[in-house]
Enzyme design. Sequence first.
Site, mmCIF file in Angstrom:
data_model
loop_
_atom_site.group_PDB
_atom_site.id
_atom_site.type_symbol
_atom_site.label_atom_id
_atom_site.label_comp_id
_atom_site.label_asym_id
_atom_site.label_seq_id
_atom_site.Cartn_x
_atom_site.Cartn_y
_atom_site.Cartn_z
ATOM 1 N N ASP A 1 -47.039 36.495 25.592
ATOM 2 C CA ASP A 1 -46.711 35.555 24.713
ATOM 3 C C ASP A 1 -46.635 34.245 24.665
ATOM 4 O O ASP A 1 -45.891 33.667 25.705
ATOM 5 C CB ASP A 1 -45.499 35.730 23.961
ATOM 6 C CG ASP A 1 -45.247 37.509 23.586
ATOM 7 O OD1 ASP A 1 -46.077 38.152 23.249
ATOM 8 O OD2 ASP A 1 -44.006 37.700 23.663
ATOM 9 N N ASP B 1 -43.750 46.248 13.247
ATOM 10 C CA ASP B 1 -42.452 45.870 13.462
ATOM 11 C C ASP B 1 -41.513 45.998 12.735
ATOM 12 O O ASP B 1 -41.563 45.098 10.853
ATOM 13 C CB ASP B 1 -42.979 43.868 13.378
ATOM 14 C CG ASP B 1 -43.388 43.372 14.299
ATOM 15 O OD1 ASP B 1 -44.101 44.722 15.542
ATOM 16 O OD2 ASP B 1 -44.065 42.625 14.264
#
EC number: 5.3.1.16
Length: 234
Positions: A9, A131
């Site tokens: 990330d 998500d």
Amino acid sequence: MIELWPAIDLIGSTSVRLTEGKYDSEEKMSRSAEESIAYYSQFECVNRIHIVDLIGAKAQHAREFDYIKSLRRLTTKDIEVGGGIRTKSQIMDYFAAGINYCIVGTKGIQDTDWLKEMAHTFPGRIYLSVDAYGEDIKVNGWEEDTELNLFSFVRRLSDIPLGGIIYTDIAKDGKMSGPNFELTGQLVKATTIPVIASGGIRHQQDIQRLASLNVHAAIIGKAAHQASFWEGLK
């Protein structure tokens, strides 16, 4: 066999992890993105590397393209990229740079006609990131509600040739507390599209349990930075 996709990330070209997707929880990882690429590439069991442009996801426009392009040159492993991808031209740019798969989230959820067009244009190379807190889907870097139910939405995607659905339980993400096995298993049963589990994965026992649920792949975040996770693997 379940596939293993370690994650990198990025914020400001720095490898970080967030907890529950909260940007104020940013934690810098011990390895740089370049070091992580080299580390993960040594394992035969790693099928691909998962890279997310976190600021791109929040800003609704890819921010790390040039840096990710430079990372692509460091490994022969497949790479998938997500974060801020909202247009066909962005997808084409990533593919031209050697990226193997693109992940779309907010745009694909809010515009399923566009998602269908992209998936048919690039069959098997587009992944949808879904998500959710519980069954409630979130968008724009996990900061906005959609009023969409996880299962109702996923059932609408059955005729779209996606590479897979990347499901993240936001409440589990970055906590090293184990995945949401119950919802993940239900999601696998709710769709014929391959399901990729993300969030909370700790160790090989979690991987084995996900495999028993017929999960296609597991994205490993914080745990992938620990040597203990890879013990016994090649």
